[in-house]
Design a protein around this motif. Structure first.
Motif, PDB file in Angstrom:
ATOM      1  N   GLY A  87       0.827  -1.215   0.000  1.00  0.00           N
ATOM      2  CA  GLY A  87       0.000   0.000   0.000  1.00  0.00           C
ATOM      3  C   GLY A  87       0.856   1.258   0.000  1.00  0.00           C
ATOM      4  O   GLY A  87       0.576   2.218  -0.719  1.00  0.00           O
ATOM      5  N   ASP A  90       2.251   1.851  -3.467  1.00  0.00           N
ATOM      6  CA  ASP A  90       1.252   2.406  -4.395  1.00  0.00           C
ATOM      7  C   ASP A  90       1.033   3.892  -4.129  1.00  0.00           C
ATOM      8  O   ASP A  90       0.995   4.700  -5.056  1.00  0.00           O
ATOM      9  CB  ASP A  90      -0.087   1.658  -4.246  1.00  0.00           C
ATOM     10  CG  ASP A  90       0.020   0.224  -4.741  1.00  0.00           C
ATOM     11  OD1 ASP A  90       1.008  -0.090  -5.427  1.00  0.00           O
ATOM     12  OD2 ASP A  90      -0.879  -0.584  -4.429  1.00  0.00           O
ATOM     13  N   ARG A  91       0.898   4.226  -2.821  1.00  0.00           N
ATOM     14  CA  ARG A  91       0.647   5.631  -2.477  1.00  0.00           C
ATOM     15  C   ARG A  91       1.831   6.510  -2.894  1.00  0.00           C
ATOM     16  O   ARG A  91       1.672   7.614  -3.366  1.00  0.00           O
ATOM     17  CB  ARG A  91       0.364   5.768  -0.980  1.00  0.00           C
ATOM     18  CG  ARG A  91      -1.067   5.434  -0.616  1.00  0.00           C
ATOM     19  CD  ARG A  91      -1.372   5.787   0.827  1.00  0.00           C
ATOM     20  NE  ARG A  91      -0.617   4.963   1.761  1.00  0.00           N
ATOM     21  CZ  ARG A  91      -0.984   3.728   2.114  1.00  0.00           C
ATOM     22  NH1 ARG A  91      -2.080   3.194   1.622  1.00  0.00           N
ATOM     23  NH2 ARG A  91      -0.264   3.042   2.977  1.00  0.00           N
TER      24      ARG A  91
END
Lengths: 112, 191
Positions: A87, A90-91
């Motif tokens: 995550g 991705d961020r």
């Protein structure tokens, strides 16, 4: 690199440093320094509270062993930690892409 | 046992401030840093100084632990939600005309004194910069006292027939929520 620039990214960096396998606190710091070619070199002592916080959040798990007569705590990613790292990646890609687009130099408009 | 007096002195300061297991882990890290610097510099004195600079001195390390301390975080949350809880209960008690309740003055004063003491204790935790272990004890005591105070209020409103009103119901819900959240946070911190 200034410590303030890392605000909000330290957890992701520590998780990434542990992705290759279990490491103790000093090795995590060294892994971070080496992977960034020395640009991120935090005071080692400040990495430990962050590791404890990640452990409390269930993203890493620690185990004790004895090395050279000293007790050593080694950390490894949990499955939640791997998910959190994915995550974070991705961020970061999204954020970095947006900032790169905003900061890119544009040619001056022609005045004919 | 530390390889150099300067390293031992840093660990001594950290031992007085942080839990034993944390200090053991830090001792390993500081020793590793010292050995790495000794390999690089060759001179034990210079290596010890460089290791402390690289690792962070006792004040830097303690400050980092305080920033991430779950005890301090809990104290901040309990303090921050205090005024809202006070307002909710204040409204509830006024609506239930608590001044007519058959509760002795000494009990009311005692309750107020404990409440102010808890607030003062939690405030001291938030402002503390060095005594990590004392922070843990004080937060535990403060959280336990708040649970007890909430329980006393819940017991009081359920025994007084005239207390039934929607503001009291909101206050009861808020207290039950705080008790549940505090117990959950304590379980996460302690066990």
């Amino acid at each position: 690199m200034r410590a303030e620039a890392l605000k909000g990214h330290l957890d992701g960096l520590l998780l990434a440093a542990l992705e290759e396998g279990p490491q103790h606190g000093y090795a995590v710091k060294e892994a971070l320094r080496e992977s960034t070619e020395g640009r991120i070199d935090l005071p080692s002592g400040t990495i430990y509270p962050a590791l404890h916080r990640l452990e409390q959040a269930g993203l890493i798990t620690g185990t004790w062993s004895v090395v050279g007569g000293r007790r050593r705590r080694t950390y490894e990613l949990t499955s939640d930690g791997r998910e959190a790292l994915s995550g974070e990646r991705d961020r970061w890609q999204e954020f970095a892409g947006a900032v790169t687009a905003a900061l890119r130099t544009r040619p001056w408009p022609t005045t004919t | 046992m530390a390889d150099h007096d300067l390293i031992a002195a840093q660990l001594g300061i950290l031992s007085a401030r942080l839990p034993a297991q944390v200090v053991e882990e830090l001792a390993d890290g500081l020793q590793e840093t010292y050995r790495s610097q000794l390999t690089r510099l060759g001179d034990p004195e210079a290596a010890a100084r460089a290791a402390i600079a690289e690792f962070g001195d006792a004040d830097t390390v303690t400050a980092a632990f305080f920033r991430d301390s779950p005890w301090r975080r809990m104290a901040v949350i309990l303090l921050a939600t205090g005024p809202m809880m006070g307002a909710v209960w204040g409204l509830g008690l006024v609506s239930a005309q608590m001044w007519n309740w058959p509760i002795p003055l000494s009990v009311r004063i005692g309750y107020g004194v404990v409440l102010v003491t808890v607030a003062g204790t939690l405030l001291a935790v938030v402002r503390e910069k060095r005594a990590y272990r004392r922070t843990r004890t004080a937060t535990l005591a403060g959280a336990a006292a708040l649970i007890a105070l909430d329980a006393v209020m819940l017991a009081a409103v359920t025994t007084v027939p005239s207390a039934a009103s929607w503001p009291v119901a909101v206050a009861i819900s808020a207290s039950m929520l705080r008790i549940t959240a505090t117990v959950h946070a304590l379980q996460k911190c302690c066990f």
